[in-house]
Design a protein around this motif. Sequence first.
Motif, PDB file in Angstrom:
ATOM      1  N   ASN A  44       0.839  -1.209   0.000  1.00 27.82           N
ATOM      2  CA  ASN A  44       0.000   0.000   0.000  1.00 27.82           C
ATOM      3  C   ASN A  44       0.864   1.245   0.000  1.00 27.82           C
ATOM      4  N   GLY A  45       0.483   2.196  -0.839  1.00 27.86           N
ATOM      5  CA  GLY A  45       1.084   3.528  -0.766  1.00 27.86           C
ATOM      6  C   GLY A  45       2.407   3.703  -1.483  1.00 27.86           C
ATOM      7  N   VAL A  46       2.892   2.664  -2.209  1.00 33.00           N
ATOM      8  CA  VAL A  46       4.194   2.825  -2.874  1.00 33.00           C
ATOM      9  C   VAL A  46       4.098   3.619  -4.173  1.00 33.00           C
ATOM     10  N   GLY A  47       2.893   3.664  -4.755  1.00 35.22           N
ATOM     11  CA  GLY A  47       2.754   4.464  -5.971  1.00 35.22           C
ATOM     12  C   GLY A  47       2.185   3.719  -7.173  1.00 35.22           C
ATOM     13  N   LYS A  48       1.457   2.628  -6.920  1.00 32.17           N
ATOM     14  CA  LYS A  48       0.892   1.866  -8.048  1.00 32.17           C
ATOM     15  C   LYS A  48      -0.134   2.702  -8.813  1.00 32.17           C
ATOM     16  N   ASP A 170      -7.487  -1.518 -12.044  1.00 29.37           N
ATOM     17  CA  ASP A 170      -7.074  -1.241 -10.670  1.00 29.37           C
ATOM     18  C   ASP A 170      -7.660  -2.310  -9.743  1.00 29.37           C
ATOM     19  N   GLU A 171      -6.814  -3.213  -9.303  1.00 30.41           N
ATOM     20  CA  GLU A 171      -7.219  -4.285  -8.375  1.00 30.41           C
ATOM     21  C   GLU A 171      -8.570  -4.897  -8.729  1.00 30.41           C
ATOM     22  N   PRO A 172      -8.680  -5.518  -9.896  1.00 28.19           N
ATOM     23  CA  PRO A 172     -10.005  -5.996 -10.340  1.00 28.19           C
ATOM     24  C   PRO A 172     -10.579  -7.117  -9.497  1.00 28.19           C
TER      25      PRO A 172
HETATM   26  N1  LIG Z   1      -2.760  13.877  -5.574  1.00 32.25           N
HETATM   27  C1  LIG Z   1      -1.752  13.588  -4.739  1.00 32.25           C
HETATM   28  N2  LIG Z   1      -0.938  14.555  -4.278  1.00 32.25           N
HETATM   29  C2  LIG Z   1       0.091  14.276  -3.449  1.00 32.25           C
HETATM   30  N3  LIG Z   1       0.382  13.035  -3.032  1.00 32.25           N
HETATM   31  C3  LIG Z   1      -0.392  12.015  -3.463  1.00 32.25           C
HETATM   32  C4  LIG Z   1      -1.498  12.233  -4.341  1.00 32.25           C
HETATM   33  N4  LIG Z   1      -2.083  11.042  -4.609  1.00 32.25           N
HETATM   34  C5  LIG Z   1      -1.371  10.103  -3.928  1.00 32.25           C
HETATM   35  N5  LIG Z   1      -0.370  10.696  -3.248  1.00 32.25           N
HETATM   36  C6  LIG Z   1       0.639  10.006  -2.395  1.00 32.25           C
HETATM   37  O1  LIG Z   1       1.475   9.237  -3.234  1.00 32.25           O
HETATM   38  C7  LIG Z   1       1.807   8.003  -2.588  1.00 32.25           C
HETATM   39  C8  LIG Z   1       1.438   6.841  -3.489  1.00 32.25           C
HETATM   40  O2  LIG Z   1       0.028   6.768  -3.601  1.00 32.25           O
HETATM   41  P1  LIG Z   1      -0.672   5.708  -4.569  1.00 32.25           P
HETATM   42  O3  LIG Z   1      -2.150   5.909  -4.449  1.00 32.25           O
HETATM   43  O4  LIG Z   1      -0.071   5.811  -5.916  1.00 32.25           O
HETATM   44  O5  LIG Z   1      -0.243   4.322  -3.883  1.00 32.25           O
HETATM   45  P2  LIG Z   1      -0.743   2.838  -4.188  1.00 32.25           P
HETATM   46  O6  LIG Z   1       0.488   1.995  -4.332  1.00 32.25           O
HETATM   47  O7  LIG Z   1      -1.687   2.827  -5.337  1.00 32.25           O
HETATM   48  O8  LIG Z   1      -1.475   2.460  -2.847  1.00 32.25           O
HETATM   49  P3  LIG Z   1      -2.673   1.398  -2.523  1.00 32.25           P
HETATM   50  O9  LIG Z   1      -2.111   0.013  -2.732  1.00 32.25           O
HETATM   51  O10 LIG Z   1      -2.955   1.656  -1.088  1.00 32.25           O
HETATM   52  O11 LIG Z   1      -3.827   1.709  -3.427  1.00 32.25           O
HETATM   53  C9  LIG Z   1       1.097   8.003  -1.242  1.00 32.25           C
HETATM   54  O12 LIG Z   1       2.019   8.427  -0.269  1.00 32.25           O
HETATM   55  C10 LIG Z   1      -0.003   9.015  -1.436  1.00 32.25           C
HETATM   56  O13 LIG Z   1      -0.325   9.638  -0.227  1.00 32.25           O
END
Ligand SMILES: Nc1ncnc2c1ncn2[C@@H]1O[C@H](COP(=O)(O)OP(=O)(O)OP(=O)(O)O)[C@@H](O)[C@H]1O
Length: 266
Positions: A44-48, A170-172
């Motif tokens: 979670n949260g790495v940037g996918k 996205d995570e289907p």
């Molecule tokens: N619009 C935005 N502006 C600034 N930071 C953002 C924005 N959108 C997401 N982030 C940050 O960028 C990082 C990556 O978010 P992202 O949603 O790409 O992660 P993810 O891997 O898809 O997470 P998950 O598995 O929880 O869906 C997080 O720290 C998030 O808080």
Amino acid sequence: MTAAAGPPLLSAEGLAIGHGGRALARDLALRLDAGTVTCLLGPNGVGKTTLFKTLLGLLPPIAGTVRLAGAPLAARSAAAKARAVAYVPQASPSDFNYAVLDMVVMGRTAHLGAFGAPKARDLAAAQDALASLGIGDLALRAFNHLSGGQRQLVLVARALAQGAPVIVMDEPTASLDLANRLLVLREVRALAVRGFAVLLSTHEPEHALAVADRVAVLGAGGWFKAGAAREVLTGATLSRLYGVPLTVEAAPSGRLVVSPAEVGGA
Ligand SMILES: Nc1ncnc2c1ncn2[C@@H]1O[C@H](COP(=O)(O)OP(=O)(O)OP(=O)(O)O)[C@@H](O)[C@H]1O
């Protein structure tokens, strides 16, 4: 899978992704070829989602280039991007309780002129998309009254109606029960057989092992690795990715199974 001729449908080189100029990951390279499924895994949260938005042209890269069939994505109009890459969100209920056919016709937006109303060919494309997924009988049902798996397939149908050769999902399989996960994974594989390039995120390594030709992992600190599914999805890679000891072992059937290296505390 045969080696693809010509440039990939979508590719990225030297890509840095992030928000407000702050990079979450740098130097990413990815290629999506016709007839292949690529799975993106990462905590979670790495940037996918950030990577997906960058590949869809919704977020500018901090560095590097995204290309559609070899040509820079950034130079395309919004409608041209939508005709090239379709996005399938998670199947949560819609704010408005549209009929399924209306939801799918919305996929035709990039084919309509300014203020254009859907024409017979748009309705036909929507009906064809539903029929090709075996859910033509849902056309007049209310989207929000469907099961999660049915909703996910309707959103795939909307992407098909969009007519784009690349589908990003996205995570289907998130929040679907076992039967619906299998239903959706089977259709993901079928889309590749039909010649689409499919990119999907998942938190289930075994789903990636089941459907993916290629896997990309995005980990903490922007660690990124991509390649053939069985080469990338090793116990060592998954352990580093999720920060817990994991093993990947072959079951007697040959299917690869991911397990914690140890269960419970000592
Ligand atoms: N619009 C935005 N502006 C600034 N930071 C953002 C924005 N959108 C997401 N982030 C940050 O960028 C990082 C990556 O978010 P992202 O949603 O790409 O992660 P993810 O891997 O898809 O997470 P998950 O598995 O929880 O869906 C997080 O720290 C998030 O808080």
